[in-house]
Design a protein around this motif. Structure first.
Motif, short mmCIF file in Angstrom:
data_model
loop_
_atom_site.label_atom_id
_atom_site.label_comp_id
_atom_site.label_asym_id
_atom_site.label_seq_id
_atom_site.Cartn_x
_atom_site.Cartn_y
_atom_site.Cartn_z
N GLY A 95 53.94 8.21 53.19
CA GLY A 95 53.37 8.16 54.53
C GLY A 95 51.86 8.11 54.51
N HIS A 96 51.25 8.85 53.60
CA HIS A 96 49.79 8.89 53.47
C HIS A 96 49.24 7.52 53.12
CE1 HIS A 96 45.91 10.77 52.53
NE2 HIS A 96 45.91 10.12 51.39
N VAL A 97 49.86 6.87 52.16
CA VAL A 97 49.40 5.54 51.74
C VAL A 97 49.59 4.54 52.87
CG1 VAL A 97 49.87 3.63 50.17
CG2 VAL A 97 49.73 5.95 49.28
N ILE A 98 50.72 4.60 53.55
CA ILE A 98 50.98 3.67 54.66
C ILE A 98 49.97 3.87 55.78
CG2 ILE A 98 52.63 3.11 56.51
CD1 ILE A 98 54.86 3.63 54.42
N GLN A 99 49.68 5.12 56.12
CA GLN A 99 48.74 5.38 57.21
C GLN A 99 47.31 4.99 56.85
OE1 GLN A 99 49.42 9.51 58.22
NE2 GLN A 99 50.58 8.87 60.01
N HIS A 100 46.97 5.07 55.58
CA HIS A 100 45.61 4.73 55.15
C HIS A 100 45.49 3.26 54.76
CE1 HIS A 100 43.55 8.55 55.34
NE2 HIS A 100 44.59 9.14 54.79
N LYS A 101 46.52 2.49 54.97
CA LYS A 101 46.52 1.09 54.57
C LYS A 101 45.30 0.34 55.10
CE LYS A 101 49.47 -1.50 56.56
NZ LYS A 101 50.67 -2.12 57.06
N LYS A 102 44.95 0.57 56.35
CA LYS A 102 43.82 -0.16 56.93
C LYS A 102 42.49 0.25 56.29
CE LYS A 102 43.17 2.80 60.94
NZ LYS A 102 43.20 2.86 62.40
N TYR A 103 42.43 1.47 55.73
CA TYR A 103 41.20 1.90 55.06
C TYR A 103 41.12 1.36 53.64
CZ TYR A 103 41.03 5.20 58.90
OH TYR A 103 41.00 5.76 60.15
N LEU A 104 42.26 1.00 53.06
CA LEU A 104 42.29 0.49 51.70
C LEU A 104 42.00 -1.00 51.62
CD1 LEU A 104 45.51 2.30 50.44
CD2 LEU A 104 43.16 2.86 49.86
N ILE A 105 42.23 -1.72 52.70
CA ILE A 105 42.09 -3.16 52.70
C ILE A 105 40.66 -3.54 53.08
CG2 ILE A 105 42.87 -5.32 53.76
CD1 ILE A 105 45.61 -3.98 54.07
N LYS A 106 40.06 -4.41 52.28
CA LYS A 106 38.68 -4.85 52.57
C LYS A 106 38.67 -5.66 53.84
CE LYS A 106 37.08 -5.12 47.83
NZ LYS A 106 36.59 -5.99 46.77
N ALA A 107 37.65 -5.45 54.63
CA ALA A 107 37.53 -6.20 55.90
C ALA A 107 36.90 -7.54 55.69
CB ALA A 107 36.71 -5.38 56.90
N ILE A 141 43.41 -5.18 48.62
CA ILE A 141 43.15 -3.75 48.42
C ILE A 141 42.00 -3.57 47.44
CG2 ILE A 141 44.14 -1.61 47.51
CD1 ILE A 141 46.84 -2.54 48.50
N LYS A 142 41.13 -2.61 47.72
CA LYS A 142 40.02 -2.31 46.83
C LYS A 142 40.56 -1.89 45.47
CE LYS A 142 37.27 -0.51 50.63
NZ LYS A 142 36.68 0.71 51.18
N HIS A 143 39.94 -2.38 44.40
CA HIS A 143 40.42 -2.16 43.04
C HIS A 143 40.49 -0.67 42.68
CE1 HIS A 143 41.23 -2.87 38.85
NE2 HIS A 143 40.16 -2.18 38.52
N LYS A 144 39.45 0.09 43.01
CA LYS A 144 39.40 1.51 42.67
C LYS A 144 40.51 2.28 43.37
CE LYS A 144 36.38 4.38 44.45
NZ LYS A 144 35.16 5.04 44.87
N ASP A 145 40.72 2.02 44.65
CA ASP A 145 41.77 2.70 45.41
C ASP A 145 43.16 2.31 44.93
OD1 ASP A 145 39.94 4.06 46.98
OD2 ASP A 145 39.87 2.48 48.49
N PHE A 146 43.34 1.04 44.60
CA PHE A 146 44.63 0.56 44.10
C PHE A 146 44.95 1.24 42.76
CE2 PHE A 146 47.29 -2.39 41.70
CZ PHE A 146 48.37 -2.48 42.57
N THR A 147 43.97 1.32 41.88
CA THR A 147 44.17 1.97 40.59
C THR A 147 44.54 3.44 40.78
OG1 THR A 147 42.56 0.47 39.59
CG2 THR A 147 43.08 2.47 38.37
N PHE A 148 43.82 4.12 41.67
CA PHE A 148 44.11 5.52 41.96
C PHE A 148 45.54 5.69 42.49
CE2 PHE A 148 43.95 9.42 44.45
CZ PHE A 148 43.32 10.29 43.56
N MET A 149 45.95 4.79 43.39
CA MET A 149 47.30 4.85 43.95
C MET A 149 48.35 4.64 42.87
SD MET A 149 47.30 3.04 47.73
CE MET A 149 47.42 1.45 46.99
N MET A 150 48.12 3.69 41.98
CA MET A 150 49.09 3.39 40.93
C MET A 150 49.22 4.55 39.95
SD MET A 150 50.64 0.58 41.46
CE MET A 150 50.66 1.09 43.16
#
Length: 119
Positions: free
Chosen positions: A107-119, A2-11
């Motif tokens: 649900g929002h976090v689960i649905q956006h999971k693929k956008y949060l993970i670096k390719a 998970i991208k660091h910035k997005d993970f921090t925001f989620m936490m």
């Protein structure tokens, strides 16, 4: 990963949501301040992602709409509840909207999971 910035925001968002349910521990003033902080963070997030919003799949947009609507209900019912010295109807609306918001956030976090993970 998970991208660091997005993970921090989620936490931070998850911590704020959890803290909001502890009104007896934090007190009403802290509850209000944390709620406003979460509202500001949500608004910043919404505006940052607004251009991408129209290209998101419909099911993700539905979750976003539920989040926005439930947050508005939380805000309005919280203010009215405070002004009416805790009228039961507005307390119930406030608590139910909060529950819907938290479920929607998961649900929002689960649905956006693929956008949060670096390719």
């Amino acid at each position: 990963m998970i991208k660091h910035k997005d993970f921090t925001f989620m936490m931070i968002s998850a911590f704020l949501c959890a803290a909001l349910f502890g009104v007896k521990v934090t007190g009403t003033a802290v509850h209000t301040l944390i709620g406003l902080l979460l509202g500001i963070l949500s608004t910043v997030h919404l505006f940052a992602k607004w251009k991408k919003y129209r290209f998101m799949p419909v099911n993700i947009r539905r979750i976003d709409q539920i989040l926005i609507l439930s947050f508005l209900f939380i805000l309005i019912s919280g203010i009215i509840s405070h002004l009416t010295a805790g009228m039961l109807l507005f307390k119930i609306i406030h608590k139910l909207s909060s529950l819907v918001f938290c479920i929607g956030l998961i649900g929002h976090v689960i649905q956006h999971k693929k956008y949060l993970i670096k390719a």
